[in-house]
Design an enzyme around this catalytic site. Structure first.
Site, PDB file in Angstrom:
ATOM      1  N   GLY A  46       2.453   2.593  10.812  1.00  0.00           N
ATOM      2  CA  GLY A  46       3.363   3.722  10.651  1.00  0.00           C
ATOM      3  C   GLY A  46       4.101   4.124  11.917  1.00  0.00           C
ATOM      4  N   LYS A  76       0.115   4.319  -0.304  1.00  0.00           N
ATOM      5  CA  LYS A  76      -0.509   5.488   0.331  1.00  0.00           C
ATOM      6  C   LYS A  76      -0.307   6.739  -0.543  1.00  0.00           C
ATOM      7  CE  LYS A  76      -0.080   3.255   4.790  1.00  0.00           C
ATOM      8  NZ  LYS A  76       0.102   3.411   6.250  1.00  0.00           N
ATOM      9  N   GLU A 117      -5.206  -4.863  10.695  1.00  0.00           N
ATOM     10  CA  GLU A 117      -4.248  -3.789  10.887  1.00  0.00           C
ATOM     11  C   GLU A 117      -4.536  -3.071  12.200  1.00  0.00           C
ATOM     12  OE1 GLU A 117      -2.249  -2.369   6.950  1.00  0.00           O
ATOM     13  OE2 GLU A 117      -3.975  -1.161   7.425  1.00  0.00           O
ATOM     14  N   GLU A 162      -6.708   4.639   8.104  1.00  0.00           N
ATOM     15  CA  GLU A 162      -6.506   6.056   7.786  1.00  0.00           C
ATOM     16  C   GLU A 162      -7.737   6.641   7.105  1.00  0.00           C
ATOM     17  OE1 GLU A 162      -1.725   5.298   7.381  1.00  0.00           O
ATOM     18  OE2 GLU A 162      -2.947   5.474   5.580  1.00  0.00           O
ATOM     19  N   SER A 179       3.469  -1.835  10.417  1.00  0.00           N
ATOM     20  CA  SER A 179       4.921  -1.826  10.612  1.00  0.00           C
ATOM     21  C   SER A 179       5.563  -3.158  10.218  1.00  0.00           C
ATOM     22  CB  SER A 179       5.274  -1.465  12.062  1.00  0.00           C
ATOM     23  OG  SER A 179       4.823  -0.160  12.375  1.00  0.00           O
ATOM     24  N   HIS A 198      -9.457   1.077   5.178  1.00  0.00           N
ATOM     25  CA  HIS A 198      -8.180   1.263   5.867  1.00  0.00           C
ATOM     26  C   HIS A 198      -8.368   2.227   7.036  1.00  0.00           C
ATOM     27  CE1 HIS A 198      -4.002   2.421   6.586  1.00  0.00           C
ATOM     28  NE2 HIS A 198      -3.647   1.327   5.930  1.00  0.00           N
ATOM     29  N   ASN A 200       0.860  -1.181   0.000  1.00  0.00           N
ATOM     30  CA  ASN A 200       0.000   0.000   0.000  1.00  0.00           C
ATOM     31  C   ASN A 200       0.897   1.232   0.000  1.00  0.00           C
ATOM     32  OD1 ASN A 200      -1.916   1.985   0.386  1.00  0.00           O
ATOM     33  ND2 ASN A 200      -2.315   1.466   2.530  1.00  0.00           N
TER      34      ASN A 200
END
Length: 250
Positions: free
Chosen positions: A174, A11, A168, A101, A214, A99, A9
């Site tokens: 991140g 991003k 996730e 985010e 991560s 996701h 991904n």
């Protein structure tokens, strides 16, 4: 047997020219045996999809193309949105949905996740559906409650056997703080059991469930050594061809 799936991904990174260079370098790093071992997917930003599509097809690179999101309507007065119809025209195979985010910054909900899944299937795209808990929810002991709700409400009415699920944990994305392989495996085991309750045991046994958060070349082997983990949704490490190739080879 569930074939592992390793998806990158990207991003909000990579111009279309950067994307071309990354995919070309990745193709040099990977060998035929690597593709036999795992399905490899890259998910560029929308502006790079066409460039990556042409490189993959013209150079006969066996990497699947995915998008990072889609809107639930196929066309209309929705300024700035991208539909599944557009993605399929670019020969996308996969699309990431829900996701963390998107949930955090763009008010994504289980209801909109469900609508996006419907749009993906309507356009013959395979959803990679993300679920996961925040640090606060984890500390409160609510991991299973939160993920159970995301699964039941987000996937309701859809054929789970045609999806990929990505666990996730939000606190690991991140941050450099990955879940331990054992903890990730336990939570993914819970996800599989919940899918068995929503659908049936055969679907639960067959669905591929990735870990994301991560993921690196340094921890992928331990993660993939767990019985329930079928791959990885890779963020930052997928932006470096050598690192991502090492993850694919784990």
């Amino acid at each position: 047997m569930r074939k592992p799936i390793i998806a990158g991904n990207w991003k909000e990174n990579m111009t279309h020219t950067d994307a071309i260079s990354l995919v070309q370098t990745l193709s040099y790093e990977l060998q035929e045996k690597d593709y036999d071992r795992a399905e490899v997917v890259v998910c560029p930003p929308f502006t790079a999809l066409r460039a990556v599509q042409l490189i993959l097809e013209n150079d006969h690179i066996p990497i699947a193309l995915g998008a990072q999101n889609l809107f639930w309507e196929d066309e209309g007065a929705y300024t700035g949105e991208i539909s599944g119809k557009f993605l399929k025209a670019l020969h996308c195979d996969y699309v990431i949905i829900g996701h963390s985010e998107r949930r955090k910054y763009f008010n994504e909900t289980d209801e909109t996740v469900n609508k996006r899944i419907e749009a993906a299937f309507r356009n013959d795209l395979k959803p990679i559906v993300c679920v996961g808990e925040t640090d606060e929810e984890r500390e409160a002991g609510s991991t299973e409650e939160v993920i159970g709700r995301q699964l039941r409400d987000g996937l309701a009415g859809h054929d789970i056997s045609k999806m990929v699920i990505a666990y996730e944990p939000v606190w690991a994305i991140g941050t450099g703080k990955a879940a331990t392989p054992e903890d990730a495996n336990d939570t993914i085991g819970f996800i599989r059991r919940t899918i068995g309750e929503i659908s049936d045991a055969k679907v639960a046994d067959g669905v591929r469930i990735q870990y994301g958060g991560s993921v690196s070349a340094g921890n992928i082997a331990q993660l993939m050594g767990q019985s329930e983990i079928d791959g990885a949704l890779v963020g930052g490490a997928s932006l470096d061809a050598k690192s991502f190739a090492m993850i694919v080879r784990y």
